[in-house]
Write a protein that holds these residues in place. Structure first.
Motif: not given
Length: 344
Positions: A293-322
């Motif tokens: 079992r992996s700690a929840l915070h570690r899984r969240i960090l892994e998910w963020l690292w994978w899905n948002y490699p450019r940080g806020p730029l990718d987050m903003a684009r996904d937010g606009l798409a949503a």
């Protein structure tokens, strides 16, 4: 396994150019033998191929190029950027990244989107003049320094080495029962002459490529049929034989601490719940191997690292798409088909 002490300064030149290397040497572990080059015309031993498909989200190409710039290879290489579905007059992404790659040469090759990845790998391999070819797919991300030195070191230290991957699995596939030993095709290196001699079979769909990876007549099976050994190399430069792949902690084991090159499948495990991890571990290594079992915070960090490699730029684009999807639903407009994301 060996460690790079000093290496030549790299310049990025046209595909047909060569460079003269400055003096460099490598320090070997006891019993390991390596050549040492001193002020002689230096030709890279490896062609590194990165395959990119136009319909994929550019954030993943950004993540790859950032990783290859961040982590020194530990050895010289030629680089081939194989792109799918770009016309000859289309502007290519990441031209700036290609210009600053720490490699001996860069070459761009364009292919139709209908071509399967393995057929592209073969065409690139047939046209390169290096001893080895190292293939990365669109999802690949390098995780540690001296990554190329680790691949080359596995071949140089083990005379029976025929194929090296960043991860492998024993998962049953294509009528092959467990344990079905197969090097995963997200990041593998093989001698160019051997790869060009392998039987590819019919390569019409992506399923044909999957069969080539783990099927009864797949790449790993053909290599083993030649009395050669497929090895997994970890981020520390250790090479693992097939029976010990599960101990390498590179794929669906503990926190994958030994992983050298990540991809979407390793991230699937890293972000998975305890139940999901259990299923993935059993498929890869059998019921004797237990999931951790992996700690929840570690899984969240892994998910963020994978899905948002450019940080806020990718987050903003996904937010606009949503937000766009929500507006379309409210106004009953047809949904945007979006971008396909495939591992090729």
């Amino acid at each position: 396994m060996f460690r790079v002490v000093s290496r030549s300064r790299s310049l990025c030149l046209p595909a047909t150019s060569t460079i003269r290397a400055e003096p460099w040497c490598i320090r070997t572990a006891p019993g390991a033998l390596h050549a040492v080059s001193h002020n002689e015309e230096f030709v890279p031993r490896v062609t590194v191929l990165y395959l990119w498909r136009r319909v994929n989200d550019l954030r993943y190409a950004h993540a790859f190029f950032r990783s290859i710039r961040r982590f020194p290879a530990g050895a010289e290489y030629d680089f081939v950027f194989a792109v799918k579905d770009y016309a000859s007059d289309d502007q290519l992404p990441h031209i700036g990244d290609l210009a600053v790659l720490p490699c001996a040469s860069v070459k761009v090759m364009r292919f139709a989107d209908e071509r399967t990845p393995v057929s592209i790998y073969r065409e690139v391999s047939e046209g390169c003049g290096t001893e080895f070819v190292l293939v990365f797919n669109s999802w690949s991300r390098i995780l540690a320094p001296n990554w190329l030195a680790h691949y080359v070191g596995a071949f140089d230290c083990f005379a029976d080495c025929g194929l090296v991957g960043a991860s492998g699995s024993h998962e049953a596939a294509w009528s092959q029962p467990f344990p079905n030993m197969a090097i995963r095709s997200n990041a593998f290196m093989i001698r160019t002459s051997l790869f060009n001699a392998l039987e590819l079979g019919s390569l019409k769909t992506i399923l044909d490529d999957h069969r080539f990876e783990a099927g009864p007549d797949g790449m790993t099976r053909q290599v083993m049929a030649r009395n050669l050994t497929p090895l997994v190399v970890d981020r520390f430069g250790r090479a693992w034989r097939p029976r010990n792949w599960g101990q390498s902690r590179t794929f669906r084991v503990r926190e994958q601490e030994g992983l050298l090159v990540a991809d979407n499948r390793t991230n699937q495990y890293a972000c998975g719940s305890a139940r999901k991890r259990g299923r993935l571990v059993e498929r890869a290594w059998g019921p004797e191997m237990t999931a951790r079992r992996s700690a929840l915070h570690r899984r969240i960090l892994e998910w963020l690292w994978w899905n948002y490699p450019r940080g806020p730029l990718d987050m903003a684009r996904d937010g606009l798409a949503a937000f766009d999807r929500l507006l379309r639903k409210i106004t009953r407009r047809p949904a945007d088909p979006g971008r396909k994301v495939f591992p090729n």
